[in-house]
Design a protein around this motif. Sequence first.
Motif, short mmCIF file in Angstrom:
data_model
loop_
_atom_site.label_atom_id
_atom_site.label_comp_id
_atom_site.label_asym_id
_atom_site.label_seq_id
_atom_site.Cartn_x
_atom_site.Cartn_y
_atom_site.Cartn_z
N CYS A 303 0.83 -1.21 0.00
CA CYS A 303 0.00 0.00 0.00
C CYS A 303 0.87 1.26 0.00
N GLY A 304 1.94 1.23 0.78
CA GLY A 304 2.83 2.38 0.80
C GLY A 304 3.46 2.64 -0.56
N VAL A 305 3.96 1.56 -1.18
CA VAL A 305 4.61 1.72 -2.49
C VAL A 305 3.60 2.12 -3.56
N SER A 306 2.50 1.36 -3.65
CA SER A 306 1.51 1.62 -4.70
C SER A 306 0.80 2.95 -4.46
N GLY A 307 0.66 3.37 -3.20
CA GLY A 307 0.05 4.67 -2.92
C GLY A 307 0.88 5.80 -3.50
N ALA A 308 2.19 5.74 -3.31
CA ALA A 308 3.07 6.77 -3.85
C ALA A 308 3.04 6.75 -5.38
N CYS A 355 -4.41 4.41 -0.12
CA CYS A 355 -4.04 5.07 1.14
C CYS A 355 -5.00 4.71 2.26
N GLY A 356 -6.29 4.54 1.90
CA GLY A 356 -7.28 4.19 2.90
C GLY A 356 -7.12 2.79 3.45
N MET A 357 -6.33 1.96 2.82
CA MET A 357 -6.09 0.60 3.31
C MET A 357 -5.06 0.57 4.44
N ILE A 358 -4.25 1.62 4.55
CA ILE A 358 -3.13 1.59 5.49
C ILE A 358 -3.61 1.58 6.93
N PHE A 359 -4.52 2.49 7.29
CA PHE A 359 -4.96 2.58 8.68
C PHE A 359 -5.63 1.30 9.16
N PRO A 360 -6.65 0.73 8.48
CA PRO A 360 -7.23 -0.51 8.98
C PRO A 360 -6.27 -1.69 8.94
N ALA A 361 -5.26 -1.64 8.07
CA ALA A 361 -4.28 -2.73 8.04
C ALA A 361 -3.46 -2.77 9.32
N THR A 362 -3.22 -1.61 9.94
CA THR A 362 -2.47 -1.61 11.20
C THR A 362 -3.24 -2.34 12.30
N TRP A 363 -4.57 -2.35 12.21
CA TRP A 363 -5.37 -3.08 13.20
C TRP A 363 -5.06 -4.58 13.13
N GLN A 364 -4.85 -5.05 11.90
CA GLN A 364 -4.65 -6.48 11.70
C GLN A 364 -3.30 -6.94 12.26
N VAL A 365 -2.32 -6.02 12.28
CA VAL A 365 -1.01 -6.36 12.81
C VAL A 365 -1.06 -6.43 14.32
N LEU A 415 4.48 8.48 1.88
CA LEU A 415 3.93 7.14 1.66
C LEU A 415 5.05 6.11 1.53
N MET A 416 6.17 6.52 0.97
CA MET A 416 7.30 5.60 0.82
C MET A 416 7.92 5.25 2.16
N ALA A 417 7.59 6.00 3.21
CA ALA A 417 8.10 5.66 4.54
C ALA A 417 7.41 4.43 5.10
N VAL A 418 6.18 4.15 4.64
CA VAL A 418 5.43 3.01 5.16
C VAL A 418 6.13 1.69 4.85
N PRO A 419 6.52 1.40 3.61
CA PRO A 419 7.22 0.13 3.36
C PRO A 419 8.54 0.01 4.10
N ILE A 420 9.19 1.12 4.35
CA ILE A 420 10.45 1.06 5.10
C ILE A 420 10.19 0.62 6.54
N LEU A 421 9.10 1.09 7.13
CA LEU A 421 8.77 0.74 8.51
C LEU A 421 8.38 -0.73 8.66
N VAL A 422 7.88 -1.35 7.58
CA VAL A 422 7.48 -2.77 7.66
C VAL A 422 8.29 -3.61 6.67
N TRP A 423 9.54 -3.22 6.44
CA TRP A 423 10.36 -3.89 5.43
C TRP A 423 10.40 -5.39 5.69
N PRO A 424 9.99 -6.21 4.71
CA PRO A 424 9.94 -7.66 4.94
C PRO A 424 11.34 -8.27 4.95
N ARG A 425 11.50 -9.22 5.84
CA ARG A 425 12.81 -9.88 5.93
C ARG A 425 13.02 -10.85 4.77
N GLN A 426 11.93 -11.36 4.24
CA GLN A 426 12.03 -12.27 3.11
C GLN A 426 11.67 -11.51 1.82
#
Length: 798
Positions: A303-308, A355-365, A415-426
């Motif tokens: 969402c962060g990447v595609s939002g930007a 962008c609207g997907m980001i906030f409710p996605a944090t609930w799932q984490v 928006l590009m800060a979002v993927p950095i904060l959840v950068w996947p290890r794989q």
Amino acid sequence: MEQTSRFIASRRTTTLLHGLFLISGATTLVYEISWTRQAGLLFGHTVLAGSVVLASLFFGLATGYGVGSRLCQFGRPLRWFGGCEILAASWALLVPSLFDALQSPVVIRWMSDESQAWQWFSRAGIGIAIFLPATIALGATLPLMSQALSLGSGNPSRGAAIGYAWNTAGAMAGTLICTYLLLVRVGVSHSSFWAAGVGMGIGVLAIGLSRRDAMRAPNPIGGSVNVSGSASPIAMMTIAGLSGFITLALEILYTRLFSLVFHNSTYTFGNVVAVFLLSLALGSAIVAWLVKRTRAELILFWCGVSGAITCCITLALFVNVTRLGYFTVGDSFVEHLLRGFALVLGFIIVPVTVCGMIFPATWQVLSDRNATGRVIGTLAMVNAIGAALGSLSASFIMLPTIGLWGGFLTASVLLMAVPILVWPRQRRYPSVAAVTFGVLCIAVTAVAMPSWSTLGRDANEVFLTRRESAYGWIDVTRSKESDAWYIRQNLHYRLGGTGADAMRERRQARLPMLLHAYPQEVLFLGMGTGVTAAGAVHHQETERIEIVELIADVTAAARELGRRNDHVLDNDRVHVTTDDARHFLLGTDQRFDVIVSDLFVPWESETGYLYTREHYVAAAERLNDDGLFCQWLPVYQMGQREFTMIADTFATVFPETSLWWGKIDPSKPIIGLVGAMQPIELDESKLKARLSQLKEIVGGNDPQLAEAQDLRLAAIGDWRVQNADLLNLDEHPRVEFWTPQSLMTGKLLRGAWFAKFYDEVLTKLPASDISSDSESFLGDAAEVQETRQTLGFLLFGQ
């Protein structure tokens, strides 16, 4: 069989809860729209005042989210939800009375210190005090309903996301219902009363439902938060705050973007907000569908990447498709609105949904069945704080400093800060490639943006300078064919000009001032190019000239026209105040001999408040006993019913109301309403002396208003109230909502429509009762008829 019955009962309960949350979202937006308009009458319809209202609302909502998260610990969330809805509705019934009580000169002067900081904080203090009880209650409903939904869901966070989608969809419906129906038909404050009635019904139903269904109470301690994957609670809080910041900043930026192509009525702004809310609802619904198929951290990353990326791409598409041209598509009012809605939908829905997907996605984490409400309430509180900061930053930092295009770039970078904060290890390499592509899109957009600022300009004018602020673009241009200079707002609205227009603009000051025996103190509501106020400078008897201008950039642009507006802003007799005209009149203790209200586009959002009865009462209270108020009307920008309503409204305040020509032109006629509390008396010998004096001043001569006979020719007649039951009022700002309809249906008073209005209405008005040396200044009936025949020839050649 018993399990099946329980499942059906659970589904029915969930459907009922979704319905309650949908209606709750609708009432919340009706409250917000109604309160914002009521607050504007106290604070002024300025960007500063608007930001105060928005910040006050978000402060209360953020507090409410925190309160609601704590209430979830006590069980029976539906009962608390119902109580909060009833509390909010009860307080909403008091809000209009509180605003009315505060609309006094004492309070307004207290807020109107020259310090911008004091203006902001004094208004914020009042706004928070008025809104806080209701907004706390409204904010608490989100975590409470989320907790209630989680009790009957196999996946509590997913159930809450679906509920949030319904609530946001309700907010969209509330926006459209309030904009298209309630404000004009029910009334501004009565819209909130209507919403309060519905809110109380929601509260009662929720409490009844909580008694009927024995829902399991959560762990009273609140449970612990389970963090899925590698993301930390701090990272999720940061993303929730970023989400609120970016979303509200984008709402401000998109509103300014569409103001470059739309006619900026309440309807078009309502469309932008409605599409925005629809997109947020879709985003939440998509998250609820995706969490069954993938991890929430991956949703946040993409969402962060595609939002930007989509922000940049859709912005570039919008600019290249519209070329920033004026949107006039549609053969009818309804078709125009639908096509405008489709235009907004096409360019907003993808980036804002993402962008609207980001906030409710944090609930799932951060998920826990027993603490769903607490988690969502905490994240929502951070999100609301970020939203308030995003709105303020977009209005007062981004737009004035880096401009509209820079604001979109900033949102994309954040928006590009979002993927950095959840950068996947794989899957490291696809992640790097995605982020690299996002950065590349931002860089390419940044390179292309300078060329976008050249679009939408009039081909017959030379661009000189541009200023950007929350009010949009203020441009100074010059005609290619003459030495006429113009000031434009948002490309398509000309705020006046010099050259051939200058004489007419000066006439807007000269005519009402000549009707007054000795105008020493004059007030102008609206700056424009400054040429109108310059017309007052030529009157040597005038000692003080006050100008009130809403937009500081317009004043700065007028200074660029110094030689062309007689350096009016440098004159010792002139003082300029940056404020809403209505707000200035309510707060000042000065009195004036003549007040001149400039030409205001009647269909622009909230401009209609400068044509209401309450505004005219405020102006009348600021006049000296023999003072005159002149309201200039751009007749060609309104239909017959709007003109009649404005004139009727005006005449209910001023017992002596007469109509005068500002511009005798069948295609773009301009008429002035001149109001007085007592009959106008002219000393013709003094009038001739003043006219002779004006001829000797450089720039003071007006060939259409050089002799006393010209003043007679400018007289149209007296206006008598035609329908006292249908006026333009603060509670019912009909002009603002009706003129866009006349615009899009082609019924504006120009050409054939104006000719019909002239024959059926204006020629039948009684002659103005103006005396001169104990005789009628306009002459007897035969002379009046002769003058009107001359006017008919000048207008239509017959």
